[in-house]
Design an enzyme around this catalytic site. Structure first.
Site, PDB file in Angstrom:
ATOM      1  N   LYS A  57     -15.717   7.181  -3.942  1.00  0.00           N
ATOM      2  CA  LYS A  57     -16.989   7.426  -3.254  1.00  0.00           C
ATOM      3  C   LYS A  57     -17.567   8.783  -3.658  1.00  0.00           C
ATOM      4  CE  LYS A  57     -14.969   4.839   0.538  1.00  0.00           C
ATOM      5  NZ  LYS A  57     -14.216   4.986   1.786  1.00  0.00           N
TER       6      LYS A  57
ATOM      7  N   THR B  96      -9.430   5.672  -1.934  1.00  0.00           N
ATOM      8  CA  THR B  96     -10.759   5.116  -2.185  1.00  0.00           C
ATOM      9  C   THR B  96     -11.849   6.171  -2.023  1.00  0.00           C
ATOM     10  OG1 THR B  96     -10.850   4.343   0.123  1.00  0.00           O
ATOM     11  CG2 THR B  96     -10.174   2.747  -1.554  1.00  0.00           C
TER      12      THR B  96
ATOM     13  N   HIS C 213       0.801  -1.227   0.000  1.00  0.00           N
ATOM     14  CA  HIS C 213       0.000   0.000   0.000  1.00  0.00           C
ATOM     15  C   HIS C 213       0.836   1.281   0.000  1.00  0.00           C
ATOM     16  CE1 HIS C 213      -4.213  -1.387   0.574  1.00  0.00           C
ATOM     17  NE2 HIS C 213      -3.644  -2.444   1.120  1.00  0.00           N
TER      18      HIS C 213
ATOM     19  N   LYS D 157      -0.436  13.877   1.855  1.00  0.00           N
ATOM     20  CA  LYS D 157      -1.802  14.128   1.377  1.00  0.00           C
ATOM     21  C   LYS D 157      -2.067  15.628   1.208  1.00  0.00           C
ATOM     22  CE  LYS D 157      -3.625   9.811   3.268  1.00  0.00           C
ATOM     23  NZ  LYS D 157      -4.026   9.151   2.022  1.00  0.00           N
TER      24      LYS D 157
ATOM     25  N   LYS E 171      -9.617  12.858   4.841  1.00  0.00           N
ATOM     26  CA  LYS E 171      -8.694  11.726   4.805  1.00  0.00           C
ATOM     27  C   LYS E 171      -7.712  11.865   5.956  1.00  0.00           C
ATOM     28  CE  LYS E 171      -7.805  12.750   0.496  1.00  0.00           C
ATOM     29  NZ  LYS E 171      -7.810  11.567  -0.322  1.00  0.00           N
ATOM     30  N   ARG E 172      -6.967  10.810   6.188  1.00  0.00           N
ATOM     31  CA  ARG E 172      -5.946  10.843   7.241  1.00  0.00           C
ATOM     32  C   ARG E 172      -5.048  12.069   7.047  1.00  0.00           C
ATOM     33  NH1 ARG E 172      -1.009   7.910   6.910  1.00  0.00           N
ATOM     34  NH2 ARG E 172      -1.831   6.971   5.005  1.00  0.00           N
TER      35      ARG E 172
END
Length: 839
Positions: free
Chosen positions: A778, A774, A419, A669, A663-664
């Site tokens: 969505k 992911t 991952h 990110k 998100k985290r």
């Protein structure tokens, strides 16, 4: 023996016999439809006293469930309602005169659970008879979300239960809010695992998930003066009606101790207690399973210590055991924290493999050579990769196989999902820690490493000679530098020091240097002389297949972190792009949009056959369809605005663009980059005239996500978001043109509010750093446009929807290294960047 399996008449996979309710209960309540009075205090006074009184009179005495009574479908008009009332009275034990929302939820949940377990038992009996190959998904995280609505919908019971709870004065949505989120995960890794289990059952495949029953989850996130505040997430305090405790199934898992002539004697042991969580498929009778392990002490309580006044010592073993399954990802900044994390990983991996091997034998299999034809363990990231050494240990030490047989079975049974693309994110354990905690496993890993490098010796030697380099005489033989570490941590340290001088000399030899590239045991680049076990390399060597989680990610790992391995065994490497279930993430969380899609396509088959959504293309320019779509989106924005006010007190306009990044919290990110753009937008608005402001499209920027407890920079990013929000949201010059919101304690249920109301979503990692993602999928399913880089699954989304339907920015992954090199001397910064940095 370090395995304890408590035998029963029907143990293991097929031991979950749940007895049906007494036949006498079916006589009760057939003509009763009580209504609930709903006071503002959210306590409900149900008119159930008469119902329960009548139930007792009609039943006479309560007959105990008896073995052999068949389940029969209930055909009464109010059978579901009667069953809910029965569960409230006899399972929940609710006061007939005052039933809380939580109790009402439990009554409904236990009623649904009964139907779920019926299908679960039939499914497991079917698999027992067919004896197929099973997939076992090993994951440290399963971010399941709430179960009531998902279970009711997947089982096709929404009409029955919707009507029954309505007659009782509730709605399913209200009862869903009374359920706590299962705190078994944090981010995309755990949500992916949950979606896989849903799909496995929906596709009628034989498969289970295995993980840990965390008592407190990761943490519940709050805000204190804009900083993240971590609190325990006590999600099990009211029980979990969806799990089935299996006290007849348990295993012992050992730690520490010594190894003498390949025999491991653990110094410490815990018991892995079993809990099953049935996972219903959609539109099918198949019900899969998530089996979770809770760590318990071998000796619960030392009475002699207690009686002598040693109260702490009396429960010390219990505390240590329970630490293992207490918290997801315990802080590993301390030595104990590091050991606890490794303990946690080994604990659930060992219990899971022991469980599968026990069931293999129970179903009549005797030849271990057939094991790969009946079981496949999919390791979700590096957390479960100690499975390579544990499966070898169990086959050799407990089942008596020789090394070659065990290795052949292991490498045919295990598969690995990677991952990450960042070398620093590949999990590596110090040999000292591994050797201390799991001495026999360190011994096995050391041998795997030696044999692996020996097998490459001739190939590497030929390559060195081809390159015109001169190898040293006798230098091609790899050293087993960690051999002594299998006994004790102290001996491991001694072994490292004893070979340090030799290693310095070996580093100059081209053959040794070439072999070291493939080493499972490697040197810590930041601490000379400290050896590490590279768990990803162990997984690659010990697995039959290795996959990335998006096309670009799978290509990058073949060119970077696993390049040397890919060159040797290209057939091992493949791509499996992540996915999400359209059930939870569209059909259930956005029923209004789902109804519109079904109405437009003329069928709801798209819920399991997502490619049918392509049929919406021909309606894209239909004005009536557009109007209906906009109405759905507005309704979802209004619902999200209400949730934002409920949680934060901030009122946001619904005529604004809703721009979301959930998100985290992590530097790669780039939530901070998003915030810089918010600051730039704020400064631009501040400079505008009143006439110019009339042309501005209002925007509500929403953030959500947790920072790891030891991740200082991520916590500072949360503080940046809240600090900027405090300024922007209270500036009268800006008003409703810009709002900034941080929603604390982001979880699955909150995502189910946010995603349907989103219009823009940000997925802006530097190209080449995000494995897949992911949440982007969505958002897309719910009619939201992506602002993003060509990274992870964004690339494949662009291919499917058309790149023109994404707001793409930034460079491609292949250009990033060159630009990073150029940036060292870069001075021509974007003026907007300079302005923001000075603000």
């Amino acid at each position: 023996m370090y395995t304890q399996r408590i035998p029963t008449q029907c143990s293991g996979l097929f031991s979950s016999r749940v007895l049906p309710p007494s036949a006498s209960h079916s006589l009760v309540g057939r003509s009763i439809a009580p209504q609930a009075l709903r006071p503002a205090c959210r306590r409900s006074t149900l008119k159930t006293h008469a119902v329960l009184e009548k139930l007792e009179k009609k039943s006479g005495k309560r007959d105990l469930p008896t073995k052999g009574i068949d389940y029969k479908p209930k055909d009464s008009d109010n059978a579901v309602q009667t069953d809910i009332l029965k569960k409230l009275a006899y399972v929940v034990g609710a006061d007939a005169h005052a039933v809380s929302d939580r109790e009402a939820y439990q009554g409904v949940a236990f009623s649904v659970r009964e139907r779920l377990i019926e299908r679960f038992n039939k499914t497991q009996e079917h698999w027992r008879q067919k004896d197929p190959k099973f997939i076992y998904y090993l994951s440290a995280e399963f971010l399941m979300g709430r179960s009531l609505l998902n279970t009711v919908m997947n089982l096709g019971l929404e009409e029955e239960y919707g009507q029954a709870v309505k007659q009782l004065g509730y709605s399913l949505e209200e009862l869903v809010d009374a359920e706590q989120n299962a705190a078994l995960g944090n981010g995309g890794l755990g949500r992916l695992a949950a979606c896989f289990l849903d799909s496995i059952a929906t596709l009628d495949l034989p498969g289970w998930g295995y993980g840990i029953r965390y008592k407190y989850g990761m943490f519940r996130q709050g805000l204190d003066k804009g900083f993240q505040k971590e609190m325990p997430d006590i999600w099990l305090q009211n029980g979990n009606p969806w799990e089935i405790a299996r006290p007849n199934i348990s295993y012992r898992v050992g730690f520490y101790g010594t190894v003498d002539n390949f025999k491991w004697t653990p110094e410490e042991e815990v018991v892995a207690a079993c809990y099953d969580n049935p996972i219903p498929g959609y539109g099918t009778n198949t019900v899969g399973n998530l089996r979770l392990w809770e760590s318990k002490p071998v000796n619960e309580f030392k009475l002699d210590e207690f009686n002598e006044g040693h109260y702490v010592e009396a429960v010390d073993e219990k505390r240590k055991a329970e630490d293992i399954s207490s918290v997801l990802y315990p802080n590993d900044a301390t030595e104990y924290g590091k050991e606890l994390r490794l303990k946690q990983q080994f604990f659930f991996v060992s219990a899971s493999i022991q469980d599968v091997m026990a069931r293999y034998k129970e179903t009549g299999h005797k030849n271990w050579k057939d094991f790969p034809s009946k079981a496949c363990f999919q390791m979700n990231d590096t957390h479960p990769t100690i499975a390579v050494a544990e499966l070898m240990r169990l086959l050799i030490d407990q089942e008596g196989l020789d090394w070659e047989e065990a290795w052949s079975i292991t490498t045919q049974t295990l598969a690995f999902t990677n991952h990450t693309v960042m070398p620093e994110a590949l999990e590596k354990w110090p040999v000292k820690v591994m050797g201390k905690l799991l001495p026999r496993h360190m011994e096995i890993i050391d041998k795997i490493d030696s044999i692996w490098k020996d097998s490459l010796k001739e190939k590497v030697l030929a390559q060195v000679e081809k390159e015109g380099k001169k190898p040293k005489a006798g230098a091609a033989k790899p050293k087993a530098v960690a051999a002594e570490a299998t006994k004790t941590a102290e001996k491991a340290e001694t072994a490292v020091k004893a070979t340090k001088a030799e290693e310095v000399e070996e580093e100059e030899d081209p053959v040794t240097m070439a072999l070291n590239k493939y080493g499972i045991i490697c040197e810590n680049p930041w601490a000379k002389g400290v050896k590490l076990v590279n768990m990803a390399y162990l997984a690659v060597v010990g697995s039959k297949a290795v996959n990335g989680v998006a096309y670009i990610h799978s290509e990058i790992i073949k060119e970077t972190i696993f390049k040397d391995f890919y060159d040797l065994t290209p057939e091992k490497f493949q791509n499996k792009t992540n996915g999400v279930t359209p059930r939870r993430w569209l059909a259930y969380c956005n029923p209004e949009l789902a109804s519109l899609i079904t109405e437009t396509l003329g069928s709801d088959k798209w819920i399991t056959e997502a490619y049918l959504l392509e049929g919406l293309r021909k309606h894209a320019d239909d004005k009536k369809f557009q109007a209906k779509w906009k109405a759905v989106k507005l309704a979802k924005k209004e619902k999200l605005a209400g949730k934002i006010k409920e949680i934060t007190g901030i009122e946001v306009p619904t005529n604004a663009l809703y721009d979301i990044q959930i998100k985290r919290i992590h530097e790669y990110k780039r939530q901070h980059l998003n915030m810089f753009s918010v600051i730039s937008r704020y400064l631009d608005i501040k400079k505008m005239s009143k006439e110019q402001k009339k042309e501005v499209v209002p925007r509500v920027v929403v953030f959500g996500g947790k920072a790891a407890s030891a991740y200082y920079m991520a916590k500072k990013m949360i503080k940046l978001i809240t600090a900027v929000g405090a300024v922007v949201n209270n500036d009268p010059d800006v008003g409703d043109l810009l709002k900034v919101v941080f929603l604390p304690d982001y979880n699955v249920s909150l995502a189910e509010f946010i995603i349907p109301g989103a219009e823009l979503s940000q997925h802006i990692s530097t190209a080449g750093t995000e494995a897949s993602g992911t949440s982007n999928m969505k958002f897309q399913m719910n009619g939201c446009l992506i602002i993003g880089t060509m990274d992870g699954a964004n690339v494949e989304i662009a291919e499917e929807t058309g790149k023109e339907n994404l707001f793409v920015f930034g460079v491609d992954a292949k250009d990033v290294p060159r630009l990073r090199e150029e940036r060292k001397d870069f001075k021509d910064y974007d003026p907007r960047w300079v302005t923001v940095m000075k603000a």
